[in-house]
Motif scaffolding. Sequence first.
Motif, PDB file in Angstrom:
ATOM      1  N   TRP A 130      -9.458   2.523  -7.872  1.00  0.00           N
ATOM      2  CA  TRP A 130      -9.374   3.774  -7.137  1.00  0.00           C
ATOM      3  C   TRP A 130      -8.641   4.797  -7.989  1.00  0.00           C
ATOM      4  CZ3 TRP A 130      -7.102   1.389  -2.025  1.00  0.00           C
ATOM      5  CH2 TRP A 130      -8.121   0.744  -1.318  1.00  0.00           C
ATOM      6  N   ARG A 131      -8.698   6.056  -7.578  1.00  0.00           N
ATOM      7  CA  ARG A 131      -7.820   7.060  -8.180  1.00  0.00           C
ATOM      8  C   ARG A 131      -6.394   6.773  -7.707  1.00  0.00           C
ATOM      9  NH1 ARG A 131     -11.066  11.387  -5.709  1.00  0.00           N
ATOM     10  NH2 ARG A 131      -9.035  11.977  -4.876  1.00  0.00           N
ATOM     11  N   ILE A 132      -5.422   7.187  -8.498  1.00  0.00           N
ATOM     12  CA  ILE A 132      -4.031   6.873  -8.159  1.00  0.00           C
ATOM     13  C   ILE A 132      -3.596   7.546  -6.853  1.00  0.00           C
ATOM     14  CG2 ILE A 132      -2.953   8.699  -9.524  1.00  0.00           C
ATOM     15  CD1 ILE A 132      -0.848   6.480 -10.278  1.00  0.00           C
ATOM     16  N   ASP A 133      -4.074   8.752  -6.600  1.00  0.00           N
ATOM     17  CA  ASP A 133      -3.706   9.416  -5.352  1.00  0.00           C
ATOM     18  C   ASP A 133      -4.302   8.686  -4.143  1.00  0.00           C
ATOM     19  OD1 ASP A 133      -6.257  10.347  -6.243  1.00  0.00           O
ATOM     20  OD2 ASP A 133      -6.118  12.050  -4.868  1.00  0.00           O
ATOM     21  N   TYR A 185      -2.003   7.052  -1.282  1.00  0.00           N
ATOM     22  CA  TYR A 185      -2.336   7.443   0.093  1.00  0.00           C
ATOM     23  C   TYR A 185      -2.572   6.187   0.943  1.00  0.00           C
ATOM     24  CZ  TYR A 185      -5.418   8.956   3.897  1.00  0.00           C
ATOM     25  OH  TYR A 185      -6.007   9.142   5.108  1.00  0.00           O
ATOM     26  N   PHE A 186      -3.381   5.271   0.430  1.00  0.00           N
ATOM     27  CA  PHE A 186      -3.640   4.016   1.131  1.00  0.00           C
ATOM     28  C   PHE A 186      -2.337   3.263   1.387  1.00  0.00           C
ATOM     29  CE2 PHE A 186      -4.152  -0.581   0.756  1.00  0.00           C
ATOM     30  CZ  PHE A 186      -4.966  -0.841   1.847  1.00  0.00           C
ATOM     31  N   THR A 187      -1.452   3.244   0.379  1.00  0.00           N
ATOM     32  CA  THR A 187      -0.182   2.524   0.499  1.00  0.00           C
ATOM     33  C   THR A 187       0.648   3.052   1.657  1.00  0.00           C
ATOM     34  OG1 THR A 187      -0.149   2.029  -1.852  1.00  0.00           O
ATOM     35  CG2 THR A 187       1.962   1.965  -0.703  1.00  0.00           C
ATOM     36  N   PHE A 188       0.828   4.350   1.734  1.00  0.00           N
ATOM     37  CA  PHE A 188       1.695   4.892   2.769  1.00  0.00           C
ATOM     38  C   PHE A 188       1.031   4.947   4.140  1.00  0.00           C
ATOM     39  CE2 PHE A 188       4.004   6.062  -1.010  1.00  0.00           C
ATOM     40  CZ  PHE A 188       5.268   5.607  -0.656  1.00  0.00           C
ATOM     41  N   VAL A 189      -0.273   5.116   4.185  1.00  0.00           N
ATOM     42  CA  VAL A 189      -0.972   5.041   5.469  1.00  0.00           C
ATOM     43  C   VAL A 189      -0.899   3.613   6.015  1.00  0.00           C
ATOM     44  CG1 VAL A 189      -3.269   5.136   6.534  1.00  0.00           C
ATOM     45  CG2 VAL A 189      -2.483   7.013   5.107  1.00  0.00           C
ATOM     46  N   THR A 190      -1.031   2.634   5.150  1.00  0.00           N
ATOM     47  CA  THR A 190      -0.917   1.236   5.571  1.00  0.00           C
ATOM     48  C   THR A 190       0.530   0.892   5.898  1.00  0.00           C
ATOM     49  OG1 THR A 190      -2.798   0.642   4.192  1.00  0.00           O
ATOM     50  CG2 THR A 190      -1.356  -1.150   4.871  1.00  0.00           C
TER      51      THR A 190
END
Length: 114
Positions: A53-56, A60-65
């Motif tokens: 994935w792109r780093i952003d 984004y996935f990290t903090f949404v999860t």
Amino acid sequence: MPKKPGHELTHRQMRRLFFVALVRQLRVIWPIVSGVVLVMIGCGLAIWRIEDWRIDEALYFTFVTGLTIGYGDFTPKHVSARILSLVIGFAGIVLTGIVAAVTVKALNADDWEP
């Protein structure tokens, strides 16, 4: 909130005492909070590499999860990335619990008397 007769705290004084107690608590647990956040970011960066994935998108996935919002617009396909997602989720639950505990502790501070 303990009060002495004739010593009423204003809303402004109570707010100030709360934030002073909150900062005092955060200074104590800062190593734990920063460790949990670093674990989350580290897992997110690993997922970035695994899923390509792109780093952003990965952050984004990290903090949404981690904040247990979980929109579902990004989902890991590889088993190792899914396992790391579980780690992120549990770290987010710990982080939420720490923030709640520190806030309650600051609300129950003994500094409420003038």
